[in-house]
Design an enzyme around this catalytic site. Structure first.
Site, PDB file in Angstrom:
ATOM      1  N   THR A 132      36.215 -57.672 -28.237  1.00 27.40           N
ATOM      2  CA  THR A 132      36.907 -57.123 -27.068  1.00 27.40           C
ATOM      3  C   THR A 132      38.293 -56.587 -27.415  1.00 27.40           C
ATOM      4  O   THR A 132      38.884 -56.944 -28.433  1.00 27.40           O
ATOM      5  CB  THR A 132      37.022 -58.189 -25.964  1.00 27.40           C
ATOM      6  OG1 THR A 132      37.796 -59.282 -26.432  1.00 27.40           O
ATOM      7  CG2 THR A 132      35.649 -58.674 -25.529  1.00 27.40           C
ATOM      8  N   ASP A 133      38.789 -55.732 -26.525  1.00 31.21           N
ATOM      9  CA  ASP A 133      40.127 -55.170 -26.698  1.00 31.21           C
ATOM     10  C   ASP A 133      41.126 -55.935 -25.824  1.00 31.21           C
ATOM     11  O   ASP A 133      40.784 -56.968 -25.233  1.00 31.21           O
ATOM     12  CB  ASP A 133      40.128 -53.669 -26.390  1.00 31.21           C
ATOM     13  CG  ASP A 133      39.748 -53.349 -24.945  1.00 31.21           C
ATOM     14  OD1 ASP A 133      39.753 -54.265 -24.089  1.00 31.21           O
ATOM     15  OD2 ASP A 133      39.444 -52.177 -24.685  1.00 31.21           O
ATOM     16  N   MET A 134      42.336 -55.421 -25.709  1.00 34.28           N
ATOM     17  CA  MET A 134      43.373 -56.098 -24.926  1.00 34.28           C
ATOM     18  C   MET A 134      43.014 -56.216 -23.454  1.00 34.28           C
ATOM     19  O   MET A 134      43.505 -57.097 -22.761  1.00 34.28           O
ATOM     20  CB  MET A 134      44.709 -55.359 -25.083  1.00 34.28           C
ATOM     21  CG  MET A 134      45.331 -55.548 -26.452  1.00 34.28           C
ATOM     22  SD  MET A 134      46.913 -54.687 -26.653  1.00 34.28           S
ATOM     23  CE  MET A 134      47.878 -55.369 -25.315  1.00 34.28           C
TER      24      MET A 134
END
Length: 129
Positions: A14-16
Protein backbone atom coordinates in the site's frame (compact mmCIF):
# COMPACT_ATOMS: atom_id res chain seq x y z
CA UNK A 1 -9.84 -21.54 -19.83
CA UNK A 2 -9.43 -19.02 -17.02
CA UNK A 3 -6.68 -19.39 -14.44
CA UNK A 4 -7.35 -17.99 -10.98
CA UNK A 5 -4.68 -16.86 -8.51
CA UNK A 6 -5.34 -15.59 -4.99
CA UNK A 7 -3.48 -12.58 -3.58
CA UNK A 8 -3.69 -11.09 -0.10
CA UNK A 9 -2.83 -7.37 0.12
CA UNK A 10 -0.04 -6.79 2.62
CA UNK A 11 0.87 -3.49 4.28
CA UNK A 12 3.97 -3.26 2.07
CA UNK A 13 1.70 -3.26 -1.02
CA UNK A 14 0.00 0.00 0.00
CA UNK A 15 0.88 3.66 -0.41
CA UNK A 16 0.54 6.56 2.04
CA UNK A 17 -3.20 6.66 1.38
CA UNK A 18 -3.62 3.04 2.48
CA UNK A 19 -4.47 1.74 -0.98
CA UNK A 20 -2.50 -0.60 -3.23
CA UNK A 21 0.27 1.33 -4.98
CA UNK A 22 -0.41 1.29 -8.73
CA UNK A 23 2.81 -0.53 -9.72
CA UNK A 24 1.98 -3.43 -7.41
CA UNK A 25 -0.89 -4.48 -9.66
CA UNK A 26 1.78 -5.29 -12.25
CA UNK A 27 3.51 -7.49 -9.66
CA UNK A 28 0.22 -9.21 -8.85
CA UNK A 29 -0.50 -10.06 -12.48
CA UNK A 30 3.11 -11.20 -13.03
CA UNK A 31 2.80 -13.64 -10.13
CA UNK A 32 -0.48 -14.90 -11.57
CA UNK A 33 1.08 -15.44 -15.03
CA UNK A 34 4.01 -17.34 -13.48
CA UNK A 35 1.61 -19.54 -11.52
CA UNK A 36 -0.52 -20.11 -14.64
CA UNK A 37 2.51 -21.22 -16.69
CA UNK A 38 3.66 -23.53 -13.86
CA UNK A 39 0.14 -24.99 -13.51
CA UNK A 40 0.20 -25.82 -17.24
CA UNK A 41 3.29 -27.96 -16.59
CA UNK A 42 5.74 -25.59 -18.26
CA UNK A 43 9.06 -25.31 -16.44
CA UNK A 44 10.56 -21.96 -17.47
CA UNK A 45 13.97 -22.88 -16.05
CA UNK A 46 14.12 -26.00 -18.23
CA UNK A 47 12.89 -23.99 -21.22
CA UNK A 48 15.73 -21.49 -20.70
CA UNK A 49 18.44 -24.08 -20.00
CA UNK A 50 17.47 -26.68 -22.62
CA UNK A 51 16.01 -24.54 -25.41
CA UNK A 52 17.61 -21.15 -24.72
CA UNK A 53 14.16 -19.53 -24.68
CA UNK A 54 12.56 -17.09 -22.26
CA UNK A 55 9.34 -15.10 -22.03
CA UNK A 56 9.46 -11.31 -21.86
CA UNK A 57 6.67 -8.78 -21.48
CA UNK A 58 6.54 -6.57 -24.55
CA UNK A 59 3.42 -4.52 -23.87
CA UNK A 60 0.94 -3.84 -21.08
CA UNK A 61 -2.30 -1.92 -21.49
CA UNK A 62 -3.65 -1.27 -17.99
CA UNK A 63 -6.83 0.21 -16.53
CA UNK A 64 -7.09 1.05 -12.84
CA UNK A 65 -10.78 0.91 -11.97
CA UNK A 66 -11.00 0.82 -8.18
CA UNK A 67 -8.77 0.76 -5.10
CA UNK A 68 -7.67 -2.35 -3.23
CA UNK A 69 -6.74 -1.86 0.41
CA UNK A 70 -4.65 -3.48 3.11
CA UNK A 71 -5.73 -7.05 3.93
CA UNK A 72 -8.10 -7.34 0.95
CA UNK A 73 -8.34 -10.82 -0.54
CA UNK A 74 -7.98 -10.44 -4.32
CA UNK A 75 -8.14 -12.86 -7.20
CA UNK A 76 -6.26 -12.49 -10.47
CA UNK A 77 -7.97 -14.05 -13.48
CA UNK A 78 -5.80 -14.82 -16.52
CA UNK A 79 -6.93 -16.04 -19.90
CA UNK A 80 -5.36 -16.27 -23.34
CA UNK A 81 -6.83 -14.04 -26.02
CA UNK A 82 -4.35 -14.65 -28.89
CA UNK A 83 -1.41 -16.90 -29.72
CA UNK A 84 0.86 -16.49 -32.72
CA UNK A 85 4.32 -17.76 -33.65
CA UNK A 86 6.35 -15.87 -31.05
CA UNK A 87 3.62 -13.91 -29.24
CA UNK A 88 1.04 -14.58 -26.56
CA UNK A 89 -1.63 -12.06 -25.58
CA UNK A 90 -3.43 -12.44 -22.26
CA UNK A 91 -6.26 -10.63 -20.57
CA UNK A 92 -5.86 -10.29 -16.83
CA UNK A 93 -8.31 -8.98 -14.26
CA UNK A 94 -7.87 -8.29 -10.56
CA UNK A 95 -11.08 -8.85 -8.64
CA UNK A 96 -12.20 -8.30 -5.06
CA UNK A 97 -15.24 -10.51 -4.86
CA UNK A 98 -17.46 -9.36 -7.71
CA UNK A 99 -15.73 -5.96 -8.02
CA UNK A 100 -13.32 -5.44 -10.92
CA UNK A 101 -10.42 -3.31 -9.63
CA UNK A 102 -7.82 -3.58 -12.40
CA UNK A 103 -7.62 -5.03 -15.88
CA UNK A 104 -4.77 -5.41 -18.33
CA UNK A 105 -3.97 -6.79 -21.75
CA UNK A 106 -0.45 -8.19 -21.64
CA UNK A 107 1.61 -9.16 -24.67
CA UNK A 108 4.41 -11.61 -23.96
CA UNK A 109 7.01 -12.65 -26.53
CA UNK A 110 9.33 -15.61 -26.67
CA UNK A 111 13.02 -14.66 -27.04
CA UNK A 112 16.15 -16.65 -27.80
CA UNK A 113 19.51 -16.23 -26.04
CA UNK A 114 20.42 -13.34 -28.34
CA UNK A 115 17.24 -11.48 -27.34
CA UNK A 116 15.63 -12.02 -30.74
CA UNK A 117 12.02 -13.18 -31.20
CA UNK A 118 11.69 -16.97 -31.38
CA UNK A 119 8.76 -19.29 -32.07
CA UNK A 120 6.88 -20.49 -29.05
CA UNK A 121 7.74 -24.15 -28.48
CA UNK A 122 5.24 -26.51 -30.09
CA UNK A 123 4.19 -28.05 -26.78
CA UNK A 124 3.23 -24.60 -25.45
CA UNK A 125 1.28 -23.69 -28.59
CA UNK A 126 -0.65 -26.99 -28.26
CA UNK A 127 -1.51 -26.28 -24.61
CA UNK A 128 -2.73 -22.77 -25.42
CA UNK A 129 -4.95 -23.66 -28.39
Amino acid sequence: MTHRFAIRVFYEDTDMGGIVYHANYLKFIERARSSWVRDMGIDQNVMRERDGLIFAVRRVEADYLGPAKFDDQLEVETRTSAVSGARLVMEQRVMRGESLLFQAVVTVVCLNEAGQPARLPANIRLILH
